[in-house]
Design a protein around this motif. Structure first.
Motif, mmCIF file in Angstrom:
data_model
loop_
_atom_site.group_PDB
_atom_site.id
_atom_site.type_symbol
_atom_site.label_atom_id
_atom_site.label_comp_id
_atom_site.label_asym_id
_atom_site.label_seq_id
_atom_site.Cartn_x
_atom_site.Cartn_y
_atom_site.Cartn_z
ATOM 1 N N UNK A 7 6.633 9.271 -9.543
ATOM 2 C CA UNK A 7 6.071 8.004 -9.072
ATOM 3 C C UNK A 7 5.639 8.107 -7.614
ATOM 4 N N UNK A 8 6.382 8.864 -6.839
ATOM 5 C CA UNK A 8 6.100 8.982 -5.397
ATOM 6 C C UNK A 8 5.042 10.033 -5.085
ATOM 7 N N UNK A 9 4.633 10.780 -6.087
ATOM 8 C CA UNK A 9 3.646 11.834 -5.866
ATOM 9 C C UNK A 9 2.305 11.228 -5.466
ATOM 10 N N UNK A 10 1.741 11.621 -4.325
ATOM 11 C CA UNK A 10 0.419 11.083 -3.926
ATOM 12 C C UNK A 10 -0.625 11.413 -4.979
ATOM 13 N N UNK A 11 -1.522 10.449 -5.209
ATOM 14 C CA UNK A 11 -2.564 10.624 -6.221
ATOM 15 C C UNK A 11 -3.729 11.419 -5.635
ATOM 16 N N UNK A 12 -4.202 12.376 -6.413
ATOM 17 C CA UNK A 12 -5.348 13.183 -5.999
ATOM 18 C C UNK A 12 -6.623 12.528 -6.534
ATOM 19 N N UNK A 13 -7.331 11.846 -5.658
ATOM 20 C CA UNK A 13 -8.549 11.150 -6.067
ATOM 21 C C UNK A 13 -9.798 12.015 -5.905
ATOM 22 N N UNK A 14 -9.603 13.261 -5.486
ATOM 23 C CA UNK A 14 -10.752 14.123 -5.193
ATOM 24 C C UNK A 14 -11.184 14.901 -6.434
ATOM 25 N N UNK A 15 -11.355 14.194 -7.555
ATOM 26 C CA UNK A 15 -11.813 14.864 -8.770
ATOM 27 C C UNK A 15 -13.265 15.297 -8.605
ATOM 28 N N UNK A 16 -13.606 16.367 -9.255
ATOM 29 C CA UNK A 16 -14.944 16.946 -9.111
ATOM 30 C C UNK A 16 -16.001 16.062 -9.761
ATOM 31 N N UNK A 17 -17.114 15.900 -9.095
ATOM 32 C CA UNK A 17 -18.254 15.170 -9.654
ATOM 33 C C UNK A 17 -19.000 16.082 -10.619
ATOM 34 N N UNK A 18 -19.220 15.592 -11.846
ATOM 35 C CA UNK A 18 -19.927 16.398 -12.850
ATOM 36 C C UNK A 18 -21.302 15.827 -13.164
ATOM 37 N N UNK A 19 -21.567 14.594 -12.713
ATOM 38 C CA UNK A 19 -22.854 13.968 -12.994
ATOM 39 C C UNK A 19 -23.193 12.997 -11.860
ATOM 40 N N UNK B 297 0.811 -1.214 0.000
ATOM 41 C CA UNK B 297 0.000 0.000 0.000
ATOM 42 C C UNK B 297 0.845 1.266 0.000
ATOM 43 N N UNK B 298 2.161 1.109 0.146
ATOM 44 C CA UNK B 298 3.036 2.276 0.150
ATOM 45 C C UNK B 298 3.286 2.754 -1.279
ATOM 46 N N UNK B 299 3.541 4.024 -1.427
ATOM 47 C CA UNK B 299 3.905 4.577 -2.728
ATOM 48 C C UNK B 299 5.340 4.162 -3.025
ATOM 49 N N UNK B 300 5.545 3.520 -4.156
ATOM 50 C CA UNK B 300 6.859 2.992 -4.509
ATOM 51 C C UNK B 300 7.477 3.818 -5.625
#
Length: 613
Positions: free
Chosen positions: A413-425, A221-224
């Motif tokens: 590669x180590x950059x945390x992913x931003x999963x908070x994309x805006x909901x459009x529908x 689960x760690x960012x590699x």
């Protein structure tokens, strides 16, 4: 009067009971159709040309719903999160790293015969640390270097046999004003494959294998990021390669067609390409020779990647009948007949011991490398595709040296992913994507009805491969909303048609037309909006019997504003008819749909558009 009133009441009650009975029967029928259907999501529309029809022909008793999905595991993660994961998934852009989120919902295939038949050297790339196997590779495509032998002979330059002779040949061609090496660096896969191809011996070393195992581990689960043992050298070799073959900054804009043109016209001696390209060049009359990647340690390697990977939904194990059907489908998909069907048996490498794919004579030089197991399956996570293009492009343009490239790649590669994309529908109602004999495909109908309004047309006709499956009760980001349309370049064509012309177009869409698409099972029939159609089914063929508007048969003299969705190649039979005028929308359907949703558009309700008898 009382008796008459009583009779009316009885009649009314009977009518209600009859309606309820019919609705219940319809619901039961649809439920049975759902239970009998196995959904197979394909990574590309190209698989509908012969591969999917072949699978269906081998299993005539199994109702298979073939859907063109997305070549992106994020798409299937989204489906899984909303309880809509298909029965069988195929994906080309694949890594265990990206597939980690799906692991618990996928079947363990490690004890199946099809998994046991895959060579150990390949199956190890798909085995989880706990010994389970969720994904199986289809036949592999070879990627390397392709040389134009005629150009080498014209200038008396020997074909290279190692890295030093390759560099010498490139430099000799440069002196003659010819590109020694060219590649379509405008694409992420080329950047990624050359970066890895130049360092296969190092990436497959013990240290490299240990790093890759950790990177691909679904339980990690760690960012590699990159390690500091193997990967600094990878970028040093890439830097040296850029200098050795005299790459120009503008090479980052080279796309496929210009590179192929340079190669076939003798303006580039060597390009990055695959075994299938080599065979195609030979058939065109170009004396092409497939060359491996030359390791700077003297070794030769072929970079390989499966035509696709396949996995099964674990929920199939809850129903013995559905499980057995799905396993039959899987076995046919991975059979020798299917692999030969997809690959023509000439330009791919089988990963399975029980499948005999005969290589083209033009690829004979691959045989020793296959026997030596010098076949490398690329690291192909979404991050590796994207970051490779960014970093390699900047190396070619001189913005990064090897050290800076390594650091930039590692940091991304180590950059945390931003999963908070805006909901459009947000959809409060989902629709089935299983084709029902009475009504059709609810999901496709909802999409087609929406687009008919977007294109302001009386009628919209969409082939089955236009949409990527279920309209789900879910929150959609702009990316996921866009993914409701197939990734292939689906176009919208508008035309004013008479009733006779419209009936003919629908007939061709149902029954098939030369150089167009021919439906091969009920799920591959077209979707219509603004009309209803009746189709007769007989031994896998389909005949259009009725086209109605508001319950009445359309007349030849009626006039309709019609939008036809299709791929350009499948529109050729209609565009070649000079008596008809089709105007192609400038914006592709995917972009039109996404813009409509992002700007607040809503999805229309489905309608019963077809009756199959």
């Amino acid at each position: 009067m009382q008796r008459t009133k009583g009779k009316r009441m009885v009649a009314a009650v009977l009518a209600v009971l009859l309606a309820v009975s019919l609705l219940s029967g319809c619901a039961a029928s649809e439920k049975r159709e759902d239970a009998e259907t196995i959904t197979v999501y394909l990574w590309s529309n190209a698989m509908l040309n012969s591969f999917a029809p072949y699978i269906q022909s081998q299993l005539p008793d199994v109702n298979i719903e073939f859907v063109v999905g997305n070549n992106d595991l994020d798409f299937y993660k989204f489906m899984n999160e909303n309880g809509e994961l298909p029965d069988i998934i195929t994906c080309r852009r694949f890594s265990l790293h990206d597939a980690a989120a799906l692991k618990d919902q996928l079947m363990d295939l490690s004890t199946t015969e099809v998994a046991g038949a895959v060579y150990e050297s390949y199956i190890s790339n798909f085995t989880n640390p706990d010994g389970t196997i969720n994904w199986l590779p289809f036949c592999g495509e070879a990627d390397g270097l392709v040389a134009n032998r005629a150009v080498f002979e014209k200038y008396g330059i020997p074909l290279p046999t190692d890295y030093d002779s390759f560099v010498a040949a490139c430099q000799a061609f440069e002196a003659e004003g010819i590109r020694g090496f060219a590649a379509d660096f405008a694409y992420d896969y080329t950047c990624m494959e050359i970066l890895q191809g130049l360092s296969i011996p190092e990436i497959t070393s013990m240290e490299g294998s240990m790093w890759r195992s950790g990177y691909e581990d679904p339980s990690n689960m760690d960012i590699t990021g990159l390690d500091d043992t193997v990967w600094p050298g990878v970028f040093e070799r890439m830097e040296q390669f850029i200098k050795d073959v005299n790459m120009r900054p503008e090479d980052v804009e080279l796309s496929y067609d210009p590179v192929i043109e340079m190669f076939t016209e003798g303006k580039a001696a060597v390009i990055r390409a695959g075994g299938s390209n080599t065979v195609a060049f030979k058939n065109m009359g170009v004396d092409a020779v497939f060359l491996p990647y030359f390791g700077q340690n003297g070794e030769q390697w072929v970079l390989s990647y499966p035509a696709f990977q396949v996995a099964l939904n674990k929920d199939l194990e809850l129903d013995k009948t559905r499980y057995e059907k799905a396993m039959r489908v899987l076995n046919v998909m991975l059979s020798e007949g299917s692999q030969n069907n997809l690959a023509n048996g000439e330009d791919v490498i089988s990963y399975s011991q029980n499948v005999n794919l005969k290589l083209s004579p033009y690829l004979d030089n691959l045989t020793p490398l296959i026997k030596q197991n010098h076949m490398y399956i690329r690291i192909a996570s979404n991050d590796f595709f994207a970051v490779s293009q960014d970093v390699v492009s900047k190396m070619i343009q001189g913005e990064y040296d090897a050290k800076q490239a390594y650091e930039a790649f590692d940091a991304q590669l180590r950059q945390p992913k931003d999963d908070a994309a805006e909901t459009v529908l947000t959809l409060e109602q989902g629709y089935s994507n299983i084709f029902h004999k009475k009504g059709g495909n609810e999901s496709y109908s909802a999409m087609a009805n929406t687009l008919r309004g977007v294109y302001d047309s009386d009628v919209l006709i969409a082939p089955s491969y236009s949409f990527t499956g279920s309209v789900m009760k879910a929150d959609y980001t702009d990316k996921m909303a866009g993914n409701m349309i197939i990734p292939n370049p689906l176009e919208a064509w508008k035309s004013e048609m008479s009733g006779a012309e419209l009936r003919e177009y629908i007939r061709y869409s149902v029954e098939g037309v030369e150089d167009g698409f021919t439906p091969f099972n009920r799920g591959s029939l077209p979707t219509v909006s603004g009309l209803t159609i009746e189709v007769l089914e007989s031994d896998g063929t389909y005949l259009l019997s009725h086209v109605r508007k508001d319950g009445k048969e359309i007349s030849d003299e009626d006039t309709f504003q019609v939008t036809c969705l299709n791929l350009a190649a499948y529109m050729n039979p209609f565009l070649s008819d000079e008596t008809r005028v089709f105007e192609k929308e400038e914006t592709r359907v995917k972009d039109t749909w996404t813009a409509y949703i992002v700007n607040g558009g809503q999805v229309a309700e489905p309608e019963n558009y077809i009756t199959l008898k």
